[in-house]
Design an enzyme around this catalytic site. Structure first.
Site, PDB file in Angstrom:
ATOM      1  N   ASP A  93       2.627  98.424  -6.526  1.00 29.04           N
ATOM      2  CA  ASP A  93       2.962  99.908  -7.016  1.00 29.04           C
ATOM      3  C   ASP A  93       1.515 100.642  -6.905  1.00 29.04           C
ATOM      4  O   ASP A  93       0.558 100.072  -7.348  1.00 29.04           O
ATOM      5  CB  ASP A  93       3.668 100.222  -8.308  1.00 29.04           C
ATOM      6  CG  ASP A  93       2.959  99.624  -9.560  1.00 29.04           C
ATOM      7  OD1 ASP A  93       2.302  98.717  -9.638  1.00 29.04           O
ATOM      8  OD2 ASP A  93       2.964 100.608 -10.537  1.00 29.04           O
ATOM      9  N   GLU A 158       2.954  98.089 -12.748  1.00 31.67           N
ATOM     10  CA  GLU A 158       1.765  98.347 -13.555  1.00 31.67           C
ATOM     11  C   GLU A 158       1.357  99.675 -13.695  1.00 31.67           C
ATOM     12  O   GLU A 158       0.823  99.688 -14.866  1.00 31.67           O
ATOM     13  CB  GLU A 158       0.802  97.486 -12.555  1.00 31.67           C
ATOM     14  CG  GLU A 158      -0.588  96.963 -13.542  1.00 31.67           C
ATOM     15  CD  GLU A 158      -1.500  98.022 -13.736  1.00 31.67           C
ATOM     16  OE1 GLU A 158      -2.485  97.853 -14.479  1.00 31.67           O
ATOM     17  OE2 GLU A 158      -1.624  98.950 -12.909  1.00 31.67           O
TER      18      GLU A 158
END
Ligand code: BES
Ligand code: MN
Ligand code: MN
Length: 472
Positions: A93, A158
């Site tokens: 991400d 994250e």
């Protein structure tokens, strides 16, 4: 294995340089922004893309493992029965791209300029993950095998605090068993000065909402007779730090492990030019807690930051209004041995205490992560040092970082695993900011260093009976 046994792999990497960059562009084209719900499908598309790439380079057991949020991408290669097992962690991400108008080229159309590839995720963390894929591909192409066992665990949350990952690790203990964790998700100390990071700060992230009235008010008709939430918010925030940079939340420093004289002395030996640092940032003056150097402030001391403010009229022209609500996003960076939950409670209590009864207060906890710090005098770190020397022509220095990777302390606590932070970004990579970039020379050297890393770790030998039979 001999030290010349890697020539074929390194030659293959060198010859594949242009192809690597073109392939990385495809990875960087997927807008896998975890913070924005409208991109949920892009996260899945990104996970699928990674799975395809993993299969193509020859990894086994490629699986998307569902979590309550974005899937974890798992893959492994475990055909080196006598060698140690690496658990490789990274995140696919990326951060949001705003302010978009400040990007020189579009964030999801990766563009090479002056030896750097510009795109969201170039450094944080897609480029650094891809470097390992390319090292593995080279081994598979030239030697048909890897010198170590490796398990990949790539998450998609994250940048929003990895909130489902602790549970994921706990419930997949057996599948994740390994000898060492490798992570490439941090910058090196400076261009030309590779480093291995042995400490990260932790985090507590909260939102403060204030309400002063049921709707916005005419500031002439009501001004002076009611509280203004925007102003109250400013007053509340102003009480979080004193003028010498110390956080005023009672108890905030209670668990802070003081920096040792030894560590401070080591950091003073690291190359650092304060004027250049200030100029690169573009700050009129540096600021921070009194009595500490820049490295100490960022790596070894906790802090409180305001990440965003929202209140009242901010459009063109002037509007006489008392806003009904005001909002702040704030976060605290933590150091060993501060506990996120404890600090969040201290913060909440203090905000309650300093907020006047003239406004309604709501504090929302968003996410947190524990700080991490490790001894770096172990065989895996030394192996990583040799790999960096072979890839970059220079031995690494050892540093801590101010950023956070929440799962690192979980790997230590839940799996008992040491982590090696093998990062090849740069301090000026603009991660989380417009014009994020990755230096292609570092990327290229990083692919070679990663190839050496696997071989050097193989030489360390096994710590456990980790590889086992995986069935994620
Ligand atoms: N790669 C960074 C962490 C990092 C930054 C390590 C700088 C070393 C130096 C990571 O992607 C990140 O940005 N983490 C977030 C975590 C947070 C959302 C809990 C951070 O540090 O803000
Ligand atoms: Mn990252
Ligand atoms: Mn990040």
């Amino acid at each position: 294995m001999t030290s010349t046994g890697l020539n074929d792999v390194v030659d293959f990497i060198n010859l594949s340089r242009d192809r690597h960059v073109e392939e990385l562009k495809a990875f960087l084209a997927i807008p896998s922004i975890s913070a924005l719900a409208e991109h949920a499908a892009d996260l899945r598309r990104c996970a699928d893309w990674i799975a395809g790439e993993m299969r193509r380079i020859g990894l086994h057991n490629v699986t998307l493992i569902e979590t309550p949020g974005n899937p974890v991408v798992y893959a492994d290669w475990l055909d080196a029965p006598d060698a140690p097992t690496i658990l490789f962690y990274g995140h696919y991400d990326v951060q949001p791209v705003d302010p978009l108008d400040q990007w020189t080229s579009p964030p999801f159309e990766a563009t090479v300029r002056d030896g750097e590839i510009y795109a969201r995720g170039a450094a944080d963390d897609k480029g650094q993950i891809f470097m390992h894929f390319k090292a593995i591909e080279a081994y598979m192409q030239k030697q048909g095998r890897l010198p170590v066992n490796i398990k990949f665990m790539l998450e998609g949350e994250e940048e929003i605090g990895s909130s489902h990952l602790d549970e994921f690790v706990r419930s997949h203990r057996r599948e994740l068993a390994a000898d060492v964790v490798v992570i490439s998700d941090s910058p090196m100390l400076e261009r030309g000065i590779p480093s291995i990071c042995y400490g990260l700060r932790g985090m507590v992230y909260c939102q403060i909402d204030l309400r002063g009235s049921k709707t916005d008010l005419h500031s002439g008709s009501f001004g002076g007779a009611v509280a203004n939430p925007a102003f109250v918010l400013a007053q509340v925030l102003a009480q979080m730090k004193d003028r010498s940079g110390r956080v005023k939340i009672p108890g905030f420093y209670d668990a802070v492990r003081p920096l040792t004289d030894e560590e401070r002395a080591e950091w003073k030996k690291l190359p650092f030019n304060e004027t250049r640092y200030r100029k690169e940032i573009g700050a009129p003056r540096l600021a921070g807690e009194k009595g500490y150097t820049v490295f100490e402030r960022v790596w070894g001391r906790p802090t409180f930051e305001v990440n965003g403010l929202l209140a009242g009229f901010t459009g063109e022209g002037a509007k006489t209004v008392i806003p009904a609500v005001a909002m702040a996003k704030v976060s605290m960076r933590l150091v060993p041995d501060q506990q996120p939950d404890v600090v969040a409670t201290l913060f909440e209590n203090y905000v309650r205490k300093v907020t006047p009864r003239t406004v309604e207060l709501k504090v929302t906890r968003m996410h947190g992560g524990k700080p991490w710090m490790a001894a770096f005098d172990n065989a895996f770190v030394r192996a990583a040092g040799r790999a960096i020397e072979q890839g970059f022509g220079k031995a690494p220095v050892f540093n801590r970082e101010g950023g956070s990777i929440p799962v690192v302390s979980t790997f230590q606590e839940e799996l008992g695993l040491p982590s090696v932070l093998f990062g090849i970004g740069l301090p000026d990579e603009n991660s989380h900011a417009p014009n994020e970039k990755l230096d292609l020379e570092n990327f290229h050297n990083g692919v070679i260093a990663s190839a050496y890393l696997y071989r050097e770790i193989a030489g360390v030998g096994r710590r456990s009976d980790a590889p086992g039979a995986p069935s994620p």
